[in-house]
Motif scaffolding. Structure first.
Motif, PDB file in Angstrom:
ATOM      1  N   VAL A 167      -0.385   6.484   9.082  1.00 52.10           N
ATOM      2  CA  VAL A 167      -0.161   5.134   8.552  1.00 52.10           C
ATOM      3  C   VAL A 167       0.163   4.161   9.683  1.00 52.10           C
ATOM      4  CG1 VAL A 167       1.356   3.723   7.094  1.00 52.10           C
ATOM      5  CG2 VAL A 167       0.504   5.923   6.245  1.00 52.10           C
ATOM      6  N   ASP A 198      -0.415  12.128  -8.958  1.00 47.26           N
ATOM      7  CA  ASP A 198      -0.208  11.851  -7.539  1.00 47.26           C
ATOM      8  C   ASP A 198      -0.163  13.148  -6.743  1.00 47.26           C
ATOM      9  OD1 ASP A 198      -0.057   9.149  -8.108  1.00 47.26           O
ATOM     10  OD2 ASP A 198       2.122   9.214  -8.340  1.00 47.26           O
ATOM     11  N   GLN A 237       0.868  -1.161   0.000  1.00 46.09           N
ATOM     12  CA  GLN A 237       0.000   0.000   0.000  1.00 46.09           C
ATOM     13  C   GLN A 237       0.903   1.207   0.000  1.00 46.09           C
ATOM     14  OE1 GLN A 237      -2.790  -0.036   3.220  1.00 46.09           O
ATOM     15  NE2 GLN A 237      -3.508  -2.075   2.756  1.00 46.09           N
ATOM     16  N   GLN A 238       0.473   2.296  -0.637  1.00 48.87           N
ATOM     17  CA  GLN A 238       1.306   3.478  -0.620  1.00 48.87           C
ATOM     18  C   GLN A 238       0.483   4.750  -0.492  1.00 48.87           C
ATOM     19  OE1 GLN A 238       3.693   3.103  -4.117  1.00 48.87           O
ATOM     20  NE2 GLN A 238       2.286   4.218  -5.390  1.00 48.87           N
ATOM     21  N   TRP A 239       1.135   5.737   0.073  1.00 52.50           N
ATOM     22  CA  TRP A 239       0.563   7.051   0.299  1.00 52.50           C
ATOM     23  C   TRP A 239       1.586   8.074  -0.180  1.00 52.50           C
ATOM     24  CZ3 TRP A 239       0.557   2.917   3.440  1.00 52.50           C
ATOM     25  CH2 TRP A 239      -0.678   2.439   3.882  1.00 52.50           C
ATOM     26  N   TYR A 240       1.112   9.266  -0.463  1.00 51.21           N
ATOM     27  CA  TYR A 240       1.987  10.354  -0.920  1.00 51.21           C
ATOM     28  C   TYR A 240       1.942  11.476   0.103  1.00 51.21           C
ATOM     29  CZ  TYR A 240       1.668   7.748  -5.215  1.00 51.21           C
ATOM     30  OH  TYR A 240       1.724   6.736  -6.146  1.00 51.21           O
ATOM     31  N   LEU A 286       1.398  12.120   8.028  1.00 52.92           N
ATOM     32  CA  LEU A 286       1.019  10.910   7.308  1.00 52.92           C
ATOM     33  C   LEU A 286       1.721   9.673   7.852  1.00 52.92           C
ATOM     34  CD1 LEU A 286       0.601  12.336   3.754  1.00 52.92           C
ATOM     35  CD2 LEU A 286      -1.081  11.018   5.003  1.00 52.92           C
ATOM     36  N   ASN A 340      -1.646  12.985   0.241  1.00 56.30           N
ATOM     37  CA  ASN A 340      -2.905  12.462   0.768  1.00 56.30           C
ATOM     38  C   ASN A 340      -3.516  13.361   1.832  1.00 56.30           C
ATOM     39  OD1 ASN A 340      -1.351   9.799  -0.136  1.00 56.30           O
ATOM     40  ND2 ASN A 340      -3.528   9.410  -0.167  1.00 56.30           N
TER      41      ASN A 340
END
Length: 62
Positions: free
Chosen positions: A20, A41, A4-7, A16, A44
């Motif tokens: 997470v 992108d 899973q990834q977030w920016y 963030l 988030n």
């Protein structure tokens, strides 16, 4: 195994990471955001251009 990834932008990377860790109960790996990544992108948290990619490796259930 999946991921899973977030920016995150420079301003919100700490927020963030905390989010997470709370959600996944794992610390994410932190990588610099590369221009080769999709231009759509966004951070988030605020929607600005990201500076980092946060990734958590997950085991897929069979």
């Amino acid at each position: 195994m999946g991921s899973q990834q977030w920016y995150a932008c420079e301003e919100h990377v700490d927020i963030l990471i905390d989010e997470v860790v709370d959600r996944e109960e794992l610390a994410p790996s932190l990588y610099p955001y590369e221009k080769s990544d999709t231009a759509r992108d966004r951070c988030n948290w605020c929607g600005k251009r990201p500076a980092y990619v946060l990734r958590v490796e997950t085991e897929s259930e069979s």
